[in-house]
Structures are given as C-alpha cells and as structure tokens.
Enzyme design. Structure first.
Site, PDB file in Angstrom:
ATOM      1  CB  THR A 152      -0.890  -0.259   1.358  1.00  0.00           C
ATOM      2  OG1 THR A 152      -1.325  -1.133   1.639  1.00  0.00           O
ATOM      3  CG2 THR A 152      -2.193   1.161   1.184  1.00  0.00           C
TER       4      THR A 152
ATOM      5  CE1 TYR B 234       2.912   3.278   8.084  1.00  0.00           C
ATOM      6  CE2 TYR B 234       4.860   4.453   9.362  1.00  0.00           C
ATOM      7  CZ  TYR B 234       3.668   4.378   8.342  1.00  0.00           C
ATOM      8  OH  TYR B 234       2.976   5.579   8.281  1.00  0.00           O
TER       9      TYR B 234
END
Ligand code: UDP
Length: 341
Positions: free
Chosen positions: A106, A160
């Site tokens: 994403t 992340y």
C-alpha cells in the site's frame, strides 16, 4: 482549470487520499472552511464514513471509495485537482506488525500511482511520511537531514519506516528528475477527535480505558517518550506547506513540542478523567510480537517549518487531552444509550 497557474491562494480543487481517515477528514474540514473544493479518496479500511458524515451535504465535497493503487481512478481524480495531499497508507504499529505485505504494498505502490497521476496532470503533491523514519536514532531532537538508524529486516516494524523512506525518495526524485512540485512531511504522534485506538494509538486507547474504568495498558516500562500534536495544528501546517512556493522539493517535520513519557501520560489521563483505574505494565513481547523494538524518545526539531511558516503547535497537551476525553465520553454515552434500547 488552468493547471499552470501559480496562484495557490485562490480557491482550488484538492484531492486528499485517505480523505475519510482521522487526519484526512480534519484536513477536508479546514480546506472546505477556506473555500476550497475537496475530492476525498478512501478505501475505508481504516478510514470511516462517520469521519466525513457531516460533509455529506456540502457540494464542494466528494467522497470516492476506492483503492489507492487503482490507476484509472487516480488519473480521473488527479485530472480534476490542482493539489494532492497523499495521506492514504497502512497506519498504526499494530497493523504493521500484523500485516507487513499489505503495509509495504500500500505504502510504496500507492505513492507511485499517485505521483504518476500527478505528473500526467501537473498537480502539486504533498506526501505524508512519518517520524518512524528516524528509527532508533538517539540524537534528540530529530532534524530532517539527520542520519537514520533502523533495525533489521527480520523485524516487521521497520518495514513501515523503510516504506515511508522509499515514498520520500520517490517524491523527491520526481521533483528533481521530472520537475513535479512535491513536498514531504514527517508526521510525529498526531492526536485529537475522531482518532480511534483500534490500531494501537496510545492516547485514545488509554483515554477510553480510563473512561471505562479498565486498567491503563502501558507497554514496556513506560519510560519511552513522545510529543503529541493536535490534529488541527497538523492539518494547518499541511495546508500551508502545500500552498507555499518555497516548500517544494523539501522535507518538513510536523509535531508537538511537549515531551512526555507514556507512564506520565497515563497519569495525566487519569487526572483529566478523574478515573479510578490503575496502570498495568505489559511487556512489549505480549503487546506486539516477540522481538518488538520500540523507540525510546521521539522529539521533532521544528526549526525548518518554523522558519518558513512561523508555525508552532497552538494547543497544549492538557487542552488536547481534555478534547479527546470529551469526544470519547460523548461516544461512550451514545453507545451505552444505543445498547440500552
Ligand atoms: N503504547 C502503550 N500502550 C498502548 C498503546 C501504545 O504504552 O495501549 C505505547 C507504545 O508502545 C509507544 C507509545 O505508546 O511507546 C506510542 O504508541 P503509538 O502506537 O500511539 O505511536 P508510535 O509512537 O508507536 O508510533
């Protein structure tokens, strides 16, 4: 619309990816209040319809439900926009630890689709990055051009940070190589109304535990510290950076200035709620996953944004906590009332 216009002060069409999220919905409020038009794109995975329900009757606001990686949808929305604020991302440490593939895909693929669409339609783009990119650095406060220190690839948490660094590299490369107007912001811990504790965020979690009379879950020894910033200060900074002629091609920290340990935060939450709850220390291995590494301190250096915009957070931690308490208390009362019927 003439995309070549340099006048960023008149009413413009903005696209907010992640527009039904916690930060995106506050940004939509701010832009609409200033007379702009807002197209919001959200897949409603972590964003919520109720965050933008109050905008349903505003004809300058449109919500589009869809995936950030959908090229043709992004193309259509970018064509209608002058500025894109790219907030859509897999967020929350808990989600990142549990779903690393989704996080990486994403965050990296989504940003590339946004930048390509922006390039085709000559939009200005502000890409939201994160203070996670500072990793385990110990030089406090964190300045935008500091070196970063990350953990190994065997620990999901760092995926992340790396995905957000790739986003920054991409945005800056599109600026240098393709002359796209891009800006990156590193958001530090952002809190305020509409934030949910469902994805791990500490303030709404501790506050709802206190309001329900449950023990406050403090992870590790609670000595780790953060600086919390109100979401309305954050969206003010985002909107101003997005339209400032000299922000292009740069990275900016946006965050709070009052550093507080999580143990002291729990005590403050008990104080503002008057709750009788106790505090329960939970080891990181149990809270997240075995081998989880936390950041000990996270403090932004705000000199860059301050010198460009004169921006400083306007709300104190006590004001922020009282606001979060009132919002959650109202939600607890209304959910109790609906359960009673
Ligand atoms: N934390 C905690 N209890 C909770 C949730 C989080 O003690 O119920 C801690 C977490 O380990 C971290 C800090 O609070 O040290 C901030 O966590 P959050 O997920 O809000 O943001 P982070 O700074 O980790 O991105």
């Amino acid at each position: 619309m003439n995309k070549a216009t340099n006048d960023l002060s008149s009413p413009l069409a903005w696209l907010i990816t992640g527009g039904a999220g916690f930060i995106g919905s506050h940004l939509a409020d701010r832009l609409l209040a200033a007379g702009h038009t807002v197209l919001a794109l959200d897949d409603l995975s972590t964003g919520r319809l109720e965050n933008v329900a109050h905008l349903a009757d505003d004809d300058r606001f449109e919500l589009h439900r869809g995936d950030i990686r959908d090229n043709s949808l992004l193309d259509e929305l970018a064509q209608r926009s002058r500025i894109i604020v790219h907030l859509a991302a897999a967020v929350g440490v808990q989600l990142i630890v549990e779903a690393p593939v989704k996080t990486i895909e994403t965050n990296v693929l989504g940003t590339q689709v946004v930048l390509e669409a922006a390039l085709r339609h000559r939009c200005r783009v502000l890409v939201a990055s994160s203070s996670e990119v500072y990793g385990k650095g110990t030089k406090i406060p964190f300045a935008e051009d500091d070196d970063v220190l990350l953990g190994p690839t065997s620990r999901n948490r760092w995926a992340y940070a790396v995905s957000k660094m790739v986003d920054e590299f991409l945005a800056l490369a599109y600026h240098r190589e393709r002359e796209l107007e891009t800006i990156c912001v590193r958001l530090f811990n952002t809190v305020g109304p509409r934030q949910t504790g469902r994805y791990g965020m500490v303030v709404p979690r501790l506050m709802s535990q206190a309001l329900r009379g449950e023990p406050l879950t403090v992870y590790g020894d609670g000595n780790q510290s953060r600086c919390f910033c109100d979401v309305r200060d954050v969206t003010d900074a985002i909107a101003r950076l997005a339209t400032h002629s000299r922000s292009t091609g740069q990275v900016f920290n946006i965050g709070g200035t009052e550093e507080i340990s999580i143990r002291d935060l729990a005590a403050r939450v008990l104080q503002v709620t008057g709750s009788q709850s106790g505090v329960q220390l939970i080891p990181y291995d149990e809270a997240y996953a075995p081998g989880f590494e936390d950041m000990q301190r996270r403090v932004p250096d705000l000199r860059r944004i301050e010198s460009l915009l004169g921006w400083r957070p306007s709300r104190t931690l006590d004001q922020i906590l009282s606001g979060v308490r009132d919002g959650l208390a109202a939600a607890v009362v209304s959910s109790d009332a609906s359960q009673a019927h």
